[in-house]
Design an enzyme around this catalytic site. Structure first.
Site, PDB file in Angstrom:
ATOM      1  N   CYS A 158       0.797  -1.230   0.000  1.00  0.00           N
ATOM      2  CA  CYS A 158       0.000   0.000   0.000  1.00  0.00           C
ATOM      3  C   CYS A 158       0.830   1.281   0.000  1.00  0.00           C
ATOM      4  O   CYS A 158       0.259   2.378  -0.062  1.00  0.00           O
ATOM      5  CB  CYS A 158      -0.950  -0.002   1.186  1.00  0.00           C
ATOM      6  N   HIS A 291      -2.535   8.136   6.389  1.00  0.00           N
ATOM      7  CA  HIS A 291      -2.830   6.851   5.750  1.00  0.00           C
ATOM      8  C   HIS A 291      -4.259   6.448   6.088  1.00  0.00           C
ATOM      9  O   HIS A 291      -4.990   5.996   5.213  1.00  0.00           O
ATOM     10  CB  HIS A 291      -1.823   5.801   6.214  1.00  0.00           C
ATOM     11  N   HIS A 328      -9.628   2.588   0.014  1.00  0.00           N
ATOM     12  CA  HIS A 328      -8.195   2.251   0.001  1.00  0.00           C
ATOM     13  C   HIS A 328      -7.859   1.731  -1.392  1.00  0.00           C
ATOM     14  O   HIS A 328      -8.305   0.657  -1.795  1.00  0.00           O
ATOM     15  CB  HIS A 328      -7.898   1.190   1.049  1.00  0.00           C
TER      16      HIS A 328
END
Length: 768
Positions: A158, A291, A328
């Protein structure tokens, strides 16, 4: 030298285009809706943030759509926008390209993989599989938007998109590039959707980052690219900056493959590193794009890390997470959120955190529940990936602050040396000097898997979570570290105060890739999903399907806390990883990096992906294995009193047929020539010299034609190491062994795959 962002392109679930995406983020719009791309019975969640009305057929060149993916299409559209925004034509001026990602064409190929697994005899080269390799997205961006001079594909789960930008910034700061188009792209697919569901990490309702009632993330898909330029290059063409990219840092937690450190020690360290690189302090920041995944563990960790890094300023600095609006987006997230952060600085407006209503007491920060309009002098973008690769970028208003440290004057490039090598292949687990065994005459290796006794090299209890690729990678790096006198590293779970205080750049790291990832494991995983349903998705298997999982596992087992990520470039992946490690150390972004590749025996690779993607139709016995070299800065080796085995005298990478690409390489001095003659023939390297290649291919040999290196002996490693995609790593390891023994004084390592190539010139220490 300052680094300017002069162009931004975004394709998001909210809109096509950077400006439109930012407008809708500021307005508080959320992109979550019932999933329409595919159906998976038995999933707890049924929503996602999709990019609607997107078809590869609308973006791919005529007749090529069969080999394209949604990921490719998003990447091409956002790359075009960034270049148009900047007013840059790659055909008129040199531009390099870095693409981060994790899924590539998995959506387009996962059903086919599952079907083929029912009948292995049906496995054959299929054009539909062209989009499967992680490197395919960079290939399609290059073909549709380029040309680009240097092209790389990066994966750190990620944080992939953020690390693509970091690599581009390192090239610019070291003077290796003048312009870099860097970013990330990832499309939705069944594998990731069921995988995160198996981890119980998905909220069936729209997610709530930092909220007391948060229950997990929502998946999305997107792409974003930023054009990075040196200030001088941008000014020379009359360009204006959008923002300045001032600082960056990456480091590994060495903690757990999916769960972050609760205390956020590494995240805080990397944030401090990025601010130090930017020559800023928390008092200079006005905004953080967190994040913020909305998972219980991540949000608590990141909140703790921000409090530790920002200190008293934490109550003043606004924080928001874009994932509450666009989900995400995995490998694209770091690039998308970097774009949002840059636009927040440029426009003086900070977007909110969608879904946040009641802040969790453990996540107390200055959260934005609505957009805020205010000057943003500098801002930070955080990205954290599976395996604990944390990456942070810092953007600022142009010319708001004095130039960052080291940004003035000519670029400083550091010397790079090799201090160890290791191979795991048909001849067993071999250290630095053992690599020469692959140069000796002998029988071809046996077909298929090599013999590897995990218990003889790793602690079985600690290695229980590692799949085969993870174990081979870990054992190879451990062998190299031990040979170099850097053994004894252990897991980072307990915390190391010295490492927590040290800049990530100074800590050992690793860059190890695989040409096609865990193909057979992904195939078996998807077959279970199709045959039995989502409830059979394995939470233990899923993390190992991410392309960066082998090197992530190695970092956890070995306690590697410096830069850790994976590369992918078909049959030149090992060479790509090694050249990238050389460039990072040259640029001051690392001190000690193990680099190479791991390849597993696979019928799917041998019969389908190899022939259609690497264009290798007939070859010898394939076998499998792992090979790494340990690269260090020459200064670090001197400081620790060690002796290098080889010096990196020159390196290069290219796209195209490679003809003429060795023109800039130093030539081997004529064997037996007087010293004064050799010195006059500048530049030159000492003899005896040789060329080592992993696989004997016409495209590699073509690079030598017309070059002085065509006249020296050439050795091919595949007959003994196996004719697989990682053979180039064995060639590099054999070169180090030959130099260490004194049998050779210079070795040119060449590797290539369709339309790409790499060269590394190694010479005996003191002779560069």
């Amino acid at each position: 030298m300052r680094i300017w962002v002069t162009g931004i392109g975004v394709v998001s679930p909210l809109a096509r285009g950077a400006r439109a995406t930012m407008d809708r983020l500021i307005a508080g719009e959320r992109a979550f809706a019932p999933l329409s791309l595919f159906e998976i019975p038995g999933t707890r969640a049924r929503i996602a943030a999709e990019v609607r009305d997107l078809s590869p057929e609308d973006v791919a060149p005529p007749g090529e759509a069969e080999g394209w993916s949604r990921t490719d299409a998003m990447a091409v559209l956002s790359a075009r926008e960034a270049l148009a925004h900047a007013g840059v034509d790659p055909g008129a001026m040199p531009v390099d390209l870095v693409v981060g990602g994790t899924t590539a064409g998995m959506f387009e190929t996962e059903e086919l993989l599952a079907w083929l697994s029912h009948d292995p005899s049906a496995i054959a080269p299929l054009k539909r599989m062209l989009s499967h390799p992680l490197s395919s997205t960079a290939d399609h961006v290059r073909a549709a938007v380029g040309p680009f001079r240097r092209v790389r594909s990066v994966c750190s789960a990620c944080s992939s998109g953020a690390n693509a930008l970091l690599l581009g910034a390192a090239w610019l700061r070291a003077g290796l590039s003048t312009r870099v188009l860097a970013g990330g792209a990832d499309g939705l697919c069944r594998l990731t959707y069921t995988g995160f569901g198996a981890l119980a990490a998905v909220d069936p309702d729209p997610c709530r980052p930092f909220d007391r009632r948060r229950a997990g993330l929502n998946l999305g898909e997107a792409a974003a690219f930023l054009l990075l330029e040196s200030e001088d290059a941008a000014r020379a063409r009359g360009a204006e900056p959008i923002v300045e990219l001032r600082g960056w840092a990456t480091g590994a937690e060495a903690h757990h493959i999916t769960n972050p450190e609760r205390e956020g020690r590494t995240a805080a360290r990397v944030m401090r590193d990025a601010l130090r690189c930017a020559a800023l302090t928390p008092s200079d920041l006005d905004y953080v794009n967190a994040h913020g995944t909305a998972t219980p563990l991540n949000d608590v960790m990141e909140s703790a890390a921000l409090r530790a890094c920002l200190g008293a300023e934490v109550s003043r600095i606004a924080v928001s997470s874009s994932k509450g609006q666009i989900g995400h987006t995995l490998g694209a997230a770091g690039a998308v959120e970097a774009a949002i952060t840059a636009l927040a600085v440029a426009r003086g407006v900070m977007p909110p955190t969608g879904g946040l209503e009641e802040v969790d007491p453990e996540c107390q920060l200055l959260h934005l529940k609505e957009a805020r309009e205010a000057p943003v002098r500098a801002a930070m973008s955080n990205s954290f990936g599976f395996g604990g690769t944390d990456s942070v970028l810092v953007f600022a208003q142009p010319d708001r602050f004095p130039p960052p440290l080291g940004a003035g004057g000519a670029p400083v490039r550091r010397s790079v040396v090799v201090t160890a090598a290791a191979t795991i292949g048909p001849l067993g687990v071999l250290g630095t000097r053992g690599g020469a065994a692959y140069l000796e005459p002998g029988p071809q290796p046996a077909e298929g898997s090599i013999a590897f006794n995990t218990g003889a090299h790793l602690d079985l209890a600690r290695a229980r979570r590692l799949d085969r690729a993870g174990r081979l990678t870990t054992a190879a790096i451990l062998t190299a570290l031990s040979d170099a006198g850097l053994g004894g590293a252990g897991p980072g779970d307990a915390g190391d105060p010295a490492a927590d205080a040290a800049p990530s750049r100074t800590l050992p790291g690793a860059i190890v890739g695989a040409s096609f990832g865990s193909v057979d494991a992904s195939t078996a995983y998807m077959r279970r999903i199709y045959d039995k349903g989502a409830k059979y998705a394995s939470p233990a298997d899923f993390p190992n399907l991410v392309p960066s999982s082998p090197v992530g596992h190695a970092s956890i087992y070995l306690g590697l806390r410096g830069p850790v990520f994976a590369m992918a470039d078909l049959g030149a992946t090992a060479e790509s990883a090694m050249v990238t490690a050389i460039e990072l150390i040259t640029a001051g972004e690392g001190e000690a990096l193990a680099a190479g590749s791991v390849e597993e025996a696979s019928p799917m690779v041998e019969r389908c992906l190899g022939p259609v993607c690497s264009q290798v139709v007939s070859c010898g016995v394939r076998s499998e294995g792992a090979a790494v070299l340990l690269f260090e800065s020459a200064a670090r080796v001197r400081e620790r009193g060690a002796r290098p085995l080889a010096t990196v005298a020159w390196w290069s990478s290219w796209r195209g047929d490679g003809v003429g690409m060795l023109a800039g390489a130093p030539s081997p001095a004529p064997l037996g020539a007087p010293a004064e003659v050799a010195q006059r023939a500048q530049p030159s390297v000492p003899s005896p010299a040789a060329v080592f290649v992993g696989r004997s291919e016409e495209r590699v040999i073509a690079c030598l034609r017309g070059s002085p290196w065509a006249e020296v002996p050439c050795s091919t490693l595949a007959p003994r190491a196996g004719d697989h995609e990682g053979a180039g790593g064995f060639a590099a390891a054999a070169a180090v062994a030959a130099l260490a023994s004194g049998a050779l004084a210079s070795v040119l390592v060449l590797g290539g795959a369709p339309d790409r190539g790499y060269a590394i010139l190694l010479v005996a220490p003191g002779d560069a």
